[in-house]
Design an enzyme around this catalytic site. Sequence first.
Site, PDB file in Angstrom:
ATOM      1  N   CYS A 134       0.820  -1.209   0.000  1.00 13.95           N
ATOM      2  CA  CYS A 134       0.000   0.000   0.000  1.00 13.95           C
ATOM      3  C   CYS A 134       0.856   1.262   0.000  1.00 13.95           C
ATOM      4  O   CYS A 134       1.329   1.699   1.045  1.00 13.95           O
ATOM      5  CB  CYS A 134      -0.927  -0.012   1.215  1.00 13.95           C
ATOM      6  SG  CYS A 134      -1.931   1.465   1.329  1.00 13.95           S
ATOM      7  N   CYS A 137      -0.523   4.108   2.116  1.00 12.63           N
ATOM      8  CA  CYS A 137      -0.315   3.978   3.563  1.00 12.63           C
ATOM      9  C   CYS A 137       1.141   4.259   3.933  1.00 12.63           C
ATOM     10  O   CYS A 137       1.413   4.885   4.945  1.00 12.63           O
ATOM     11  CB  CYS A 137      -0.637   2.561   4.037  1.00 12.63           C
ATOM     12  SG  CYS A 137      -2.104   1.845   3.309  1.00 12.63           S
ATOM     13  N   ASP A 138       2.079   3.759   3.133  1.00 15.71           N
ATOM     14  CA  ASP A 138       3.478   3.746   3.555  1.00 15.71           C
ATOM     15  C   ASP A 138       4.399   4.666   2.748  1.00 15.71           C
ATOM     16  O   ASP A 138       5.570   4.827   3.102  1.00 15.71           O
ATOM     17  CB  ASP A 138       4.031   2.306   3.452  1.00 15.71           C
ATOM     18  CG  ASP A 138       3.233   1.346   4.325  1.00 15.71           C
ATOM     19  OD1 ASP A 138       2.701   1.803   5.353  1.00 15.71           O
ATOM     20  OD2 ASP A 138       3.139   0.165   3.969  1.00 15.71           O
TER      21      ASP A 138
END
Length: 303
Positions: A134, A137-138
């Site tokens: 992701c 997300c990261d």
Amino acid sequence: MGTIRDVIIIGSGPAGLTAAIYTARARFEPLVIAGFTFGGQLMNTTLVENFPGFAEGIQGPELMQGMIDQAKNQGAEFINKNATQVDFSGEVKKVWVGDDVYQARAVIVAVGSEPRRLGIPGEDEFYGKGVSTCATCDGAFYRDKVVAVIGGGDSAMEEASFLAKFASKVHVIHRRDAFRASKAMQERVLAHEKIDVLWNTTVTEVVGDTKVEKLLLQNTQDESTSELVVDGMFLSIGHIPNSEMFSGQLELDDDGYVVHTGSKTSVDGVFVAGELIDKVYRQAVVTAGMGCKAAMDVEKWLA
Ligand code: NAP
């Protein structure tokens, strides 16, 4: 044995939430077992530009929160925990959330799919330590770092473009010599000065000490090997349906997708919507449409 509801919906992506909106509007007071990570895959997306009605686009989490609020406003009840077991064998269907069992005459399953993994050494060991599925997300952890994105579909293009906002370099690693992604998304990647592409290449191992340090690569044509120094590896190689819980309860095909006719499954009273039956389109608007169909079929079936 407690209340027997009209309908339980398992899953809270666009399919489950649209089904919740429709069944709630039909006054069936649906129970949505939404999962710990409710809202589905769009919770991990940034700008969604192709969901109708948003001229300037909308952030994925905002879109999903809107659907959740809409379903609640219509009277849907939510449990933000995972369903753990089902028993669809009787006339009354049972769904467990840990030790708690919920019962309904009809169930809509809409638990979607999850990212495919490569299954290579180091991938699990470094998951969360440089291996990610992701970018949204990261990605921010990789400011001025070097990352690799694995895959050649629209998701890989999207992830690569997003990561290029942070990273100093993005290597897209693809096993063939042509992308599967749409032309527009390919063009954006191929023209980006921070992104390069390693064609005909697979990753055979993720190597590091406490975090990812390099990837071992193999050329798919001449089988030559090489190494690529990276700080992170983002997997973007498609999805696998989350149908394990339904094995032995619903008929599944060889790939684990639910066998269906329209929204009907192999079990009377159990309906399906979304990526559990969609290998092709995987678009929020399509799964939302499937959720609508499943809800209308349930309404007819309950009547
Ligand atoms: P996808 O289209 O199935 O692409 C998966 C990619 O990963 C393919 O290039 C595939 O290679 C590669 N791959 C699969 N297994 C692999 C393995 N074991 N090792 C190495 N590479 C592997 O999946 P996706 O990109 O997630 O897209 C899914 C659907 O969502 C598509 O219909 C896509 O159009 C849609 N989507 C749309 C948008 C948008 O419009 N904004 C954004 C994201 C996704 P091969 O090509 O060689 O098979």
